[in-house]
Structure formats: structure tokens, C-alpha cells
Scaffold this motif. Sequence first.
Motif, mmCIF file in Angstrom:
data_model
loop_
_atom_site.group_PDB
_atom_site.id
_atom_site.type_symbol
_atom_site.label_atom_id
_atom_site.label_comp_id
_atom_site.label_asym_id
_atom_site.label_seq_id
_atom_site.Cartn_x
_atom_site.Cartn_y
_atom_site.Cartn_z
ATOM 1 N N ASP A 86 -8.610 -8.618 -5.022
ATOM 2 C CA ASP A 86 -8.093 -7.341 -5.487
ATOM 3 C C ASP A 86 -6.585 -7.438 -5.641
ATOM 4 N N SER A 87 -6.037 -6.599 -6.488
ATOM 5 C CA SER A 87 -4.595 -6.546 -6.609
ATOM 6 C C SER A 87 -4.031 -5.836 -5.386
ATOM 7 N N SER A 88 -2.906 -6.268 -4.918
ATOM 8 C CA SER A 88 -2.342 -5.708 -3.701
ATOM 9 C C SER A 88 -1.485 -4.481 -3.966
ATOM 10 N N SER A 89 -0.863 -4.426 -5.101
ATOM 11 C CA SER A 89 -0.014 -3.286 -5.443
ATOM 12 C C SER A 89 -0.182 -3.019 -6.923
ATOM 13 N N ASP A 90 -0.677 -1.814 -7.261
ATOM 14 C CA ASP A 90 -0.997 -1.565 -8.660
ATOM 15 C C ASP A 90 -0.876 -0.087 -8.970
ATOM 16 N N PHE A 105 -3.418 1.820 -10.090
ATOM 17 C CA PHE A 105 -4.719 2.474 -10.114
ATOM 18 C C PHE A 105 -4.741 3.666 -9.163
ATOM 19 N N LEU A 128 -7.558 4.742 -7.700
ATOM 20 C CA LEU A 128 -8.541 4.429 -6.659
ATOM 21 C C LEU A 128 -8.474 2.946 -6.328
ATOM 22 N N ASP A 129 -8.633 2.608 -5.056
ATOM 23 C CA ASP A 129 -8.652 1.193 -4.712
ATOM 24 C C ASP A 129 -10.069 0.640 -4.856
ATOM 25 N N ALA A 130 -10.191 -0.667 -4.793
ATOM 26 C CA ALA A 130 -11.479 -1.321 -5.011
ATOM 27 C C ALA A 130 -12.495 -0.916 -3.953
ATOM 28 N N ASP A 131 -12.044 -0.712 -2.712
ATOM 29 C CA ASP A 131 -12.971 -0.307 -1.650
ATOM 30 C C ASP A 131 -13.587 1.053 -1.954
ATOM 31 N N THR A 132 -12.781 1.960 -2.505
ATOM 32 C CA THR A 132 -13.304 3.282 -2.866
ATOM 33 C C THR A 132 -14.351 3.171 -3.963
ATOM 34 N N ARG A 192 -9.990 -1.822 -13.876
ATOM 35 C CA ARG A 192 -10.694 -2.390 -12.731
ATOM 36 C C ARG A 192 -12.103 -1.805 -12.737
#
Length: 449
Positions: free
Chosen positions: A3-7, A9, A11-15, A168
Motif C-alpha cells: 500500500d502507499s504510505s502517504s497519499d 486517497f 479511504l485507506d486500503a484496510d477500510t 486504488r
Amino acid sequence: MPDSSSDGFALDADTLRALAADALAHARELGASSAEVDLSEGYGQSVTVRRGDVETIEYNRDKGMGVTVYLGQRRGHASTSDFSPRALRDTVAAAVSIARHTAEDPFAGLADADLLATEFPDLDLYHPWELSVASAIEQARACEAAALAVDRRIDNTEGATVSTQASRFVYANSLGFRGGYPGSRHSISCSVIGREGEEMQRDDWYTMARAPGDLEAAEQVGRRAGERAVARLGSRKLPTAHVPVLYEAPVAASLLGHFAAAASGGNLYRKSSFLLGRLGEQLFPAHVTIRDLAHLPRALGSSAFDDEGVATRDRAVVQAGRLEGWFLGSYSARKLGLRSTGNAGGSHNLVLEPTGEDFPALLRKLGRGLLVTELLGQGVNMVTGDYSRGAAGFWVEDGEIAYPVHEITVAGNLLQMYAGLVAAGSDVLARGARQCGSVLVERMTVAGA
């Protein structure tokens, strides 16, 4: 893929993964025997400058979820752009309701479990461009200015555009598959118009890449657009002739597109392909190899798995001129009595390997004939392979460009064109998912439009 660490988006990938799990759980609660869900989010910015003035500044931010459920072999699909808990549950319920009212399809269902991807290599697909609006405007102006500076006969412009996009997604199904990754896509384009007397000709150029550092410089894009527009001034028409035709790299990729469409499972099981029944046949000369490269780093068509989670692989679909494979998803594969090739969603990076000649060598090999630099209209019959398209380009004499031509038609049959593919140039353009250099076809009909 990491996953990207700072972006940028929302929502994050976990969400996204949690939302996918909730949707699958609700599908089970409503009686679905199996289900799959795709959630995605994207954002971007596009700036267009025309005649030095800012014409448009556009921002986009979108998200969506598509869910497919199966009640045995009954299929239902629904989608939403609302990620609230109620909206997701309502969307799943809508898909289940649709499935209850559809007929059974013996070929419907998730991908075969043993084909699902279990390894997820980092294909280097995510390179966000921290581009301010002011910087984008500056690059677009520099691009357009470079085009206008090519020649005083360039007296109008359709503008220059600088665009950056990031996205994403997460795909999950009830077989336990979970996968997803971020990706980026950036572009710079320019289109200008040249005038000489009463004649006007337009042309353009663009560059596209996953990483901003892989783009052509804005000034180079503008220069190429300007040079191409000026070169077309003084265009003539042609009488009908049967001559060799050289497709310049930007338009030669369309020949790969027609091949991919004809070799796709959907057209094959519907019996609407001129390649039907030709697997294993010698369709091209022995010097032709076409590869579907799913794992090419940074490429626009790369992915570790297809739209159904099936593992992808690099393979030759044409080897030494022989047709070696199709582009199949699970449904089309079952209809044909075969297995998925990891191409749900289509081909990946379809690459025609060069035969060694650069562009000047191709012109010399052409000798006397037509160089096509623009194609117009559709004019392709996928059932028969008959081909007829409007075109513009240059007439070539003694291996050198003689003069520009327009309002012409190039015609033939794709099977005959593929069989007569004399050479594929080393001038490969890598600005899309179909990559090839210029392509020389032995003989076609060229006529005034």
C-alpha cells in the motif's frame, strides 16, 4: 503489492478491505451461494491551456462498488457510489433480488479456486505526481508554446493538457481471495492546426506513463505535435492503387487491438470472430511474435491478477507466426470448454516484438507505397476480418517520404494483412497497453475517399 504510505486517497486500503468483507458477509446472510465485490477509489487533476490562457481546471474524485452474487447458477449484479453501511447492504440486497429473477446459466460462477492468484509481486505501478495547479499550467503553456514555435504556419491550437490520476481498488470473493493495489496514470498532450492558404491540417502528440519521470518533456510533446501538423500541409489525394502500406507506430497499435478483439473469449463463443477455429494455425509469417505481458514493471496493462482474481502470467499468444492462445475469462472459457487464461477484462500489455528494422529502414523496405499516420472511422468486420478505414499520411517513393496525402481509404482483410506482415519496427511506443513499432504490410488497396 504494498500500500502507499502517504497519499491523497480518502479511504485507506484496510477500510476498502473491511467494506469488501462486510459486503460478502451480507451476501451470505441473504442466501447467496457465492459472491464477489470490487471497491475502488480514484482522484485526479487535469489542466488545459489554449493560446496561453487557462481554459479548464478539472478535479475529479470518485469511488464505487460493484457486487455480483450467485444463487446457484443464477447471477445478479448491482453497484453504488455510496459507501455508507446502509447503501452497501441495500446494494447487496439488490443484487440478490436480481439473481432471484434471472434464469440459470450453467456457465455462471466465480473463477476456479485453483486458478486464483496467491502471489502478488510489486509491479511498480503507483507513482503519484505531486503537481500543483500552477506547475501544471506552466507545463501546459510550455508545451503549447513549443508547438506554436515550430513554424509560422501553425496559426491555431486546440490546446495542451497536463493530467494526473491515481486510483486504488480491492477485489474480494467468497472463495477467500483478497487483492488490490494503488496505481497511477499521467499524461501530457497537445493538438495544433497548421494553415497554408485555404488549407488547414491538424495533428497532435501525447505521452502517457505510470511515473511522471517516464513522460516525454512537455516541450518535446509540443514540438512533435507542431512538426506533425506542418508536415501534413500540402496534402493531396491518391488514385486507387494496390501497394505496400506502412502503419506508423501510433496507429499500428490498432492492428494489435483488432487481433485482441478477435482472440477474445466473448467474440469466440458468440462465433463473431474471424479467428474462430484457427488456434494452432500459422496466421503470421514466422518472424512475428506477439506476447501478452502481465508482469511488465510500470506498464499500463500490468497486474498480478485479472478482474476475477485469476493469476496472470506472461505468455506468447503468437509464437513464430502461429496462433498459440486466446484471451479468456472464466465465463467465456467455460462456454468454450476451456479454462481461464487470466484475461477477464482483456489482454494486459500486448507487445509485438520488433523484427529489427528502425523507421528509416522500414521506409526503404516499403520502397513505393503509403505511410499511414492517422486512421478515421471503424470499418472492421470482426466476423469476416474485412477492413476498410479512412486514412491520412504520406506517399513514399524510393524509400523516402514524397508528399502528404489525405481523404483516402485503406482496405484489405485482416487475415491477409497479418499473413503479409513484412516487418515490425524497433520504434516501439510504450504509451498504452498495446505496444509495437511501425508495421509494414505487404499489400493493400489504397483509394481516394
